[in-house]
Scaffold this motif. Sequence first.
Motif, PDB file in Angstrom:
ATOM      1  N   PHE A  63      72.607  61.931  20.861  1.00  0.00           N
ATOM      2  CA  PHE A  63      73.679  62.813  20.408  1.00  0.00           C
ATOM      3  C   PHE A  63      74.266  62.310  19.090  1.00  0.00           C
ATOM      4  O   PHE A  63      74.542  63.098  18.181  1.00  0.00           O
ATOM      5  CB  PHE A  63      74.784  62.909  21.459  1.00  0.00           C
ATOM      6  N   ASP A  64      74.474  60.986  19.011  1.00  0.00           N
ATOM      7  CA  ASP A  64      75.028  60.415  17.788  1.00  0.00           C
ATOM      8  C   ASP A  64      74.000  60.338  16.668  1.00  0.00           C
ATOM      9  O   ASP A  64      74.330  60.542  15.497  1.00  0.00           O
ATOM     10  CB  ASP A  64      75.567  59.005  18.069  1.00  0.00           C
TER      11      ASP A  64
ATOM     12  N   GLU B 147      74.577  65.469  16.760  1.00  0.00           N
ATOM     13  CA  GLU B 147      75.822  65.699  16.026  1.00  0.00           C
ATOM     14  C   GLU B 147      75.585  65.788  14.521  1.00  0.00           C
ATOM     15  O   GLU B 147      76.152  66.674  13.856  1.00  0.00           O
ATOM     16  CB  GLU B 147      76.861  64.624  16.361  1.00  0.00           C
TER      17      GLU B 147
ATOM     18  N   ARG C 151      74.399  69.268  13.918  1.00  0.00           N
ATOM     19  CA  ARG C 151      75.500  70.231  14.003  1.00  0.00           C
ATOM     20  C   ARG C 151      76.305  70.261  12.713  1.00  0.00           C
ATOM     21  O   ARG C 151      76.628  71.336  12.181  1.00  0.00           O
ATOM     22  CB  ARG C 151      76.419  69.892  15.186  1.00  0.00           C
ATOM     23  N   ARG C 152      76.618  69.077  12.180  1.00  0.00           N
ATOM     24  CA  ARG C 152      77.401  69.021  10.938  1.00  0.00           C
ATOM     25  C   ARG C 152      76.625  69.627   9.782  1.00  0.00           C
ATOM     26  O   ARG C 152      77.185  70.356   8.949  1.00  0.00           O
ATOM     27  CB  ARG C 152      77.777  67.574  10.627  1.00  0.00           C
TER      28      ARG C 152
ATOM     29  N   GLU D 156      80.629  63.654  27.095  1.00  0.00           N
ATOM     30  CA  GLU D 156      80.024  63.189  25.842  1.00  0.00           C
ATOM     31  C   GLU D 156      79.521  64.373  25.016  1.00  0.00           C
ATOM     32  O   GLU D 156      79.612  64.367  23.791  1.00  0.00           O
ATOM     33  CB  GLU D 156      78.878  62.222  26.141  1.00  0.00           C
ATOM     34  N   LEU D 157      78.991  65.395  25.680  1.00  0.00           N
ATOM     35  CA  LEU D 157      78.593  66.612  24.971  1.00  0.00           C
ATOM     36  C   LEU D 157      79.806  67.288  24.345  1.00  0.00           C
ATOM     37  O   LEU D 157      79.806  67.621  23.146  1.00  0.00           O
ATOM     38  CB  LEU D 157      77.906  67.578  25.941  1.00  0.00           C
ATOM     39  N   ASP D 158      80.845  67.492  25.145  1.00  0.00           N
ATOM     40  CA  ASP D 158      82.047  68.176  24.659  1.00  0.00           C
ATOM     41  C   ASP D 158      82.667  67.446  23.478  1.00  0.00           C
ATOM     42  O   ASP D 158      83.135  68.081  22.520  1.00  0.00           O
ATOM     43  CB  ASP D 158      83.075  68.293  25.789  1.00  0.00           C
ATOM     44  N   ALA D 159      82.667  66.112  23.538  1.00  0.00           N
ATOM     45  CA  ALA D 159      83.310  65.324  22.490  1.00  0.00           C
ATOM     46  C   ALA D 159      82.611  65.483  21.142  1.00  0.00           C
ATOM     47  O   ALA D 159      83.227  65.255  20.091  1.00  0.00           O
ATOM     48  CB  ALA D 159      83.325  63.850  22.890  1.00  0.00           C
ATOM     49  N   ARG D 160      81.358  65.884  21.164  1.00  0.00           N
ATOM     50  CA  ARG D 160      80.576  65.999  19.925  1.00  0.00           C
ATOM     51  C   ARG D 160      80.323  67.437  19.506  1.00  0.00           C
ATOM     52  O   ARG D 160      79.564  67.703  18.590  1.00  0.00           O
ATOM     53  CB  ARG D 160      79.245  65.265  20.096  1.00  0.00           C
TER      54      ARG D 160
ATOM     55  N   LEU E  92      78.808  69.790  21.365  1.00  0.00           N
ATOM     56  CA  LEU E  92      77.467  70.146  21.821  1.00  0.00           C
ATOM     57  C   LEU E  92      77.577  70.867  23.165  1.00  0.00           C
ATOM     58  O   LEU E  92      78.458  70.546  23.965  1.00  0.00           O
ATOM     59  CB  LEU E  92      76.599  68.895  21.981  1.00  0.00           C
TER      60      LEU E  92
END
Length: 377
Positions: A23-24, A28, A31-32, A66-70, A72
């Motif tokens: 994700f990192d 993410e 997404r950016r 962890e998904l929500d925080a990014r 996703l």
Amino acid sequence: MTPLSYCTNVHPAEDLDGVLAQFDRYAEPVRRLVGADVLGLGLWLPASLAAVLADDTSARRTLRAELDARGLEVHTLNAFPYGGFHDEVVKHSVYRPQWTDPRRLEYTVDCAVVLADLLPGSARYGSISTLPLAWRTPWDDADDAAAAGALAELTGMLDGMARANGRPIRLAVEPEPGCVLDSVADAVAWLAPRVDPRYVGLCLDTCHLAVSFADPAETVAAIYDAGLSVVKVQASAALQVEEPGGEPARLALADFTEPRYLHQVRERTGDGDVVGADDIPQALTELPARRAWRVHFHVPLHARPAAPLSATTDVLRAAVAALESTVDGELPHVEVETYTWSVLPETAGGGGDTALVRGIAAELRWAAANLFEEVDQ
């Protein structure tokens, strides 16, 4: 609005720490780069991790947080590869265990349990793509009956989950050249009399569709005419070779001959029959090479291969257009699935994380611009 995702089977993680690191490292940043507030992931969980998550409510909550925080979200899981999808040699092992093996049912149930806790509030349903029963051999009537029984058992479990959770999880069977359900026509003929269409339908992989030389609009119509539906689209493009008998094409194909994945090849003859080989080296010696070849090698949607090769993005666009006219705007989940970045001639052994992030982002931008007018990412 159509949920658009990219499939994380392009990444090799096999445990929860590895998935979170993805994700990192990739999701993410993609997404950016796309410029989306929320990015869809078509999550791939190997069987060992799916089992751990299905047994641990706390671990599922951690994954969701962890998904929500990014930024996703997950509408769909890819449960075709059971594990080891980035081993040095995958080839036929990706079709095991098959749907006659209890491990396949267990894995799929685990994925359903996990997905039910990951679905965002906006989701109408969740989808899980799976293999087309097995590789074509060995297979007999007893295997047919065993696979049908496994799907019936799964359907009962999915029905119970839908009643408890209010939203269904649906299985998307993915036809693939060389398998028991080689084409969409094979899948429709096998599934229609055996499954509950509320919970089992088709995964329309448009690379596989192109390799079969089936007409996209006729294919979509046949699915719905049979009382089935497309649960999920894997937006993908096959490698196309217009003049496979020529030396330039054969030299170009040599660059796509690699040891990890199986790359089935099909040629449509002058009388309309489709003949095939199970991999590129066999095709070079076994097929007539008088007319165009299509090769099961997922190539990036936004970047056409160099001449004399090309890609079947026209089949992808035609399939989505046919779906749009059939389902009146309620498109199924769309997942960009180019899992071959690590073995592409341009990227094998080079490019690194930055190139992969840019490539995935470019594919998603291409899909949003070329497949439909409005996309909920």
